[in-house]
Design a protein around this motif. Structure first.
Motif, short mmCIF file in Angstrom:
data_model
loop_
_atom_site.label_atom_id
_atom_site.label_comp_id
_atom_site.label_asym_id
_atom_site.label_seq_id
_atom_site.Cartn_x
_atom_site.Cartn_y
_atom_site.Cartn_z
N VAL A 151 56.19 41.97 -14.34
CA VAL A 151 57.20 43.01 -14.93
C VAL A 151 58.16 42.00 -15.78
N SER A 152 58.31 42.65 -17.09
CA SER A 152 59.09 41.83 -17.96
C SER A 152 60.42 42.13 -18.19
N SER A 153 60.90 43.49 -17.78
CA SER A 153 62.33 44.21 -17.64
C SER A 153 62.64 44.73 -16.43
N ILE A 154 63.81 44.53 -16.07
CA ILE A 154 64.52 45.27 -14.86
C ILE A 154 64.17 46.58 -14.64
N ASP A 155 64.46 47.20 -15.86
CA ASP A 155 64.11 48.78 -15.85
C ASP A 155 62.58 49.22 -15.44
N ALA A 156 61.88 48.31 -15.76
CA ALA A 156 60.37 48.67 -15.59
C ALA A 156 59.80 48.62 -14.25
N ILE A 157 61.03 47.96 -13.20
CA ILE A 157 60.41 47.72 -11.98
C ILE A 157 60.14 49.06 -11.39
N ALA A 158 58.81 49.10 -10.62
CA ALA A 158 58.24 50.33 -10.02
C ALA A 158 57.35 49.95 -8.72
N PRO A 159 57.41 50.83 -7.89
CA PRO A 159 56.47 50.57 -6.74
C PRO A 159 54.99 50.23 -7.08
N GLU A 160 54.59 50.86 -8.22
CA GLU A 160 53.05 50.78 -8.65
C GLU A 160 52.73 49.26 -9.02
N GLU A 161 53.81 48.49 -9.45
CA GLU A 161 54.00 47.16 -10.02
C GLU A 161 53.70 46.23 -9.12
N LEU A 162 53.74 46.71 -7.90
CA LEU A 162 53.93 45.59 -6.86
C LEU A 162 52.50 45.17 -6.38
N GLY A 163 52.43 43.82 -5.72
CA GLY A 163 50.98 43.36 -5.21
C GLY A 163 51.08 43.40 -3.64
N LYS A 164 50.13 43.11 -2.98
CA LYS A 164 50.01 42.86 -1.61
C LYS A 164 49.58 41.57 -0.98
N ALA A 165 50.30 41.16 -0.07
CA ALA A 165 49.56 40.03 0.83
C ALA A 165 49.96 40.01 2.29
N GLY A 166 49.02 39.45 3.12
CA GLY A 166 49.15 39.52 4.38
C GLY A 166 50.47 39.00 4.92
N VAL A 167 50.62 37.67 4.55
CA VAL A 167 51.75 36.95 4.83
C VAL A 167 52.31 36.25 3.68
N VAL A 168 53.56 36.08 3.46
CA VAL A 168 54.18 35.05 2.53
C VAL A 168 55.16 34.14 3.68
N GLU A 169 54.81 32.84 3.69
CA GLU A 169 55.67 32.14 4.46
C GLU A 169 55.88 30.82 3.85
N GLU A 170 56.98 30.38 4.01
CA GLU A 170 57.68 28.85 3.75
C GLU A 170 57.29 27.83 4.85
N LYS A 171 56.63 26.85 4.38
CA LYS A 171 56.11 25.86 5.40
C LYS A 171 56.41 24.41 5.00
N LYS A 172 56.60 23.60 5.85
CA LYS A 172 56.62 22.17 5.50
C LYS A 172 55.57 21.59 5.27
N VAL A 173 55.19 20.84 4.22
CA VAL A 173 53.85 19.95 3.94
C VAL A 173 54.40 18.66 3.65
N SER A 174 54.11 17.69 4.31
CA SER A 174 54.39 16.21 4.04
C SER A 174 55.94 16.24 3.75
#
Length: 554
Positions: free
Chosen positions: A330-353
């Motif tokens: 989405v390139s504009s704040i006003d264009a934010i809408a539920p249909e623009e969203l994507g899905k993922a099972g998990v989004v997680e922050e992990k430590k690697v090295s």
């Protein structure tokens, strides 16, 4: 320089150098041969590595042809053309760079013999072109079909590309990762864009710890410690707009005369940012990836709303995230809408090295994936990265072209035999050039034998005999460097995409013809009047004008 009535007329600038005729050809061929000999020892599963040290002391250890040639500080113009062959091969196929350069060097060496027999360069060039065209036909004839669903064959293709590249210890694991990644990102029409496979290098752990993530890894961390570290059932918003108050497009000054006005100004700024955050919250997103900045106040409000936010994500990562999660950028704040969203099972922050990274996993149909490469030292990880890049490219080429040939020098021996028959049917002086081309191709099995410590003549004789015997599998007979005998490469699982061979033969022939046709080298004087070494001097030095900090490499 010319002369008129005993008076010299200078045509070229003082300090310029000119080499003509046989001298020019000799210098150019010597330089090109020197480049080919520099990478020749790296060919094949028993090939050795090169250590390259640049002017500031950085070290690269590799046996990847194109990396060696890029790192070498080559000055001779003809030698630079050899580097171009390797770059083209790398761009087009990703593997076979050493093969292309070695074949080009051998073609020039054979041409040199013909030049000494007073065969004209244009005759040699014409014969080489005819031979290259015929070679393309023969290669297509001996190629075998492969379907994108034949995972086992694709694994063998990846395995062959990685052989001898420092990935021996965990080759099975890595070929699995590569084939899985390519089959996941392949489009329905059979095209594969390897850009959608992101390779992340992390020093630490063993090669066995390398893994594929069915989704994306972003080398960033969340913007605020109060945000959740892990979000399940993630609804992902990809935003290409700053979550900050807007600055004016033109230079503008705001005149504030009292503290009340200043407070009103600050309150309005905060209200604007609050409005942006409210729009993000209203879209029902719980993960935000922003390509631009996120203001400190916005970070606070996003954290309060329980939204996991990341800022300054690279454009390339945003595109991969869009493909992996099904979100739209989405390139504009006003264009934010539920249909623009994507899905993922998990989004997680992990430590690697010791570094925080964000993992976006469990995507429904990830059309972009990530591979994490681990290794004990930086040099190991870098070489693994090059091996995996090569393997990714060759598997994608095999999936696109759906054709492959046997490896181990088998196609070169078959080409050599068939081109000799073709030369006899052509006749004339071109026959000599086609025969020279046929002989030159045998440099590949010869080099494989030499690098493995075998007798090249014995091996060549055995290979020729195996091919001349005929039969269904004669064209697959290549050199088994581990057992030192001619063997069926198809059964041994040594296979390469057809395009690796067609591109190598075409590039090598084109470069050899171009260098052969040069009979006059006019080199301008160096800036500052240094004059520089002449092409003959360069050739005498091994054709490597200045190999910064690499004495004795030849």
């Amino acid at each position: 320089m010319s002369s008129l009535g005993g008076q010299p007329i200078f045509i070229l600038k003082e300090g310029s150098q000119r080499t003509r005729g046989r001298d020019a050809q000799g210098a150019n061929i010597s330089a090109a041969k020197a480049v080919a000999s520099a990478v020749r020892t790296t060919l094949g599963p028993k090939g050795m590595d090169k250590m390259l040290v640049d002017t500031i002391g950085d070290v690269v250890i590799t046996n990847d042809g194109v990396t060696i040639l890029k790192e070498m500080d080559i000055e001779h113009p003809a030698a630079k053309m050899m580097v171009e062959i390797a770059k083209t091969q790398d761009d087009e196929v990703g593997d076979g760079t050493t093969t292309a350069v070695v074949v080009a060097g051998e073609l020039l060496k054979r041409a040199e013999d013909l030049l000494e027999q007073d065969v004209h360069p244009t005759v040699i060039a014409h014969g080489y072109r005819m031979a290259a065209d015929k070679a393309q036909e023969i290669l297509k004839d001996i190629a075998i079909d492969v379907k994108p669903t034949e995972v086992e064959m694709l694994r063998k293709i990846a395995d062959t590309a990685m052989t001898g590249k420092g990935a021996e210890a965990a080759k099975e694991k890595l070929t699995d990762l590569v084939v899985k990644a390519i089959t996941m990102v392949a489009d329905a029409d059979g095209t594969v864009d390897t850009d959608f496979v992101k390779v992340e290098k992390k020093v630490g752990g063993s090669i066995e710890a390398s893994e594929i993530i069915e989704g994306m890894i972003v080398d960033k961390e969340r913007v605020h410690p109060a945000m959740p570290r892990k979000v399940e059932n993630a609804r992902i918003l990809l935003l290409n707009a700053a979550v900050e108050f807007k600055k004016t497009e033109v230079d503008a000054e705001i005149s504030i005369t009292s503290p009340d006005q200043l407070q009103m100004f600050l309150d309005e700024e905060e209200r604007m940012i609050r409005g942006i955050v409210d729009k993000v919250v209203a879209s029902n997103a719980n993960v935000l990836f922003c390509q631009k900045g996120i203001d400190d106040i916005a970070q606070h409000y996003l954290a309060k709303a329980g939204i996991f936010a990341v800022r300054r994500v690279k454009k390339s990562d945003m595109e991969k995230l869009a493909r992996a999660t099904g979100a739209s950028v989405v390139s504009s704040i006003d264009a934010i809408a539920p249909e623009e969203l994507g899905k993922a099972g998990v989004v997680e922050e992990k430590k690697v090295s010791g570094e925080e990274m964000i993992f976006v996993t469990e995507c429904e149909n990830p059309k972009a994936v990530s591979i994490i490469i681990r290794g004990g030292t930086e040099h190991v990880v870098d070489e693994l990265d090059r091996a995996i890049e090569d393997a990714l490219r060759v598997v994608s080429v095999a999936v696109e072209d759906k054709k492959f040939v046997a490896g181990g020098g088998a196609p070169e021996i078959e080409l050599s035999l068939r081109l000799r028959d073709y030369a006899a049917s052509v006749g004339g002086r071109a026959q000599l050039a086609i025969e020279a081309f046929a002989n030159a191709l045998e440099i590949i099995p010869r080099t494989l034998a030499e690098n493995a410590g075998l007798d090249p003549i014995d091996m060549l004789v055995a290979l020729r005999a195996a091919h001349e015997k005929g039969g269904k599998n004669a064209r697959f007979m290549g050199l088994n460097v581990f057992e030192g005998k001619a063997d069926d490469m198809l059964k041994a699982g040594v296979v390469e995409p057809l395009r690796v061979k067609t591109q190598a033969v075409a590039s090598a022939a084109e470069a050899a013809v171009m260098i052969l046709r040069i009979d006059d080298v006019i080199a301008a004087s160096k800036m500052g009047g240094g004059g520089g070494p002449s092409p003959e001097e360069m050739a005498a030095m091994g054709g490597m004008g200045g190999m910064g900090g690499m004495p004795g490499m030849m």
